[in-house]
Design an enzyme around this catalytic site. Sequence first.
Site, PDB file in Angstrom:
ATOM      1  CB  CYS A  98     -44.345 -24.712   9.626  1.00 18.76           C
ATOM      2  SG  CYS A  98     -44.519 -25.470   8.001  1.00 18.76           S
ATOM      3  N   GLY A  99     -46.456 -22.971   7.967  1.00 18.25           N
ATOM      4  CA  GLY A  99     -47.816 -22.972   7.426  1.00 18.25           C
ATOM      5  C   GLY A  99     -48.536 -24.285   7.677  1.00 18.25           C
TER       6      GLY A  99
END
Length: 194
Positions: free
Chosen positions: A69-70
């Site tokens: 995920c970012g």
Amino acid sequence: MKIQPAVRRASALLIATALAGAAFAGPRKETRVVTPLLNRTMKSLDGKPVNLADYRGKVLMIVNTASKCGNTPQYAGLEEVYNKYKDRGFVILGFPANNFLSQEPGNDAQIREFCTKNYGVTFPMFSKISVKGKDQDPLYKFLTDKTTDPQFGGDIDWNFAKFLVNRQGQVVARFKAGHKPTEPDVIAAIEHEL
């Protein structure tokens, strides 16, 4: 009205006996109630059962995590905050979840290896769960239910949403997924509870 000396002596004796009994009763046992939030057992990444009641009396941050995920670099900030405050009774509990764009595809062993190798995670991590939807884990059902927590309930917005829990086992703050654990307001909230 005049109190008879015998009555006065008897009253004094009763008071002295009561005080002596209180003085020699020994230390009071502190009873800590296990709140509904902590009244459950979860599985660690190692597959061992962990009774969340073991964390009563601690300040907790409960976080849903993901490896792809970012927000994944927040692992570093979580570890930093954990190391800074763990000796004061602060614990982070990480719950990997694959609810958002399949950003946590790994199994528990892969997640453990990823967290250790890439971020040196030492705070407690748990087996992958669901934090929303039909298969939502009861822990997150409790955390997000507006009837159990009208102030901080509501759906999880993304990976790395954070719930701050006080020493009494009550949610006292919630931070959205993109809100870094090292932000001044998060640190201030943790320090306030410690």
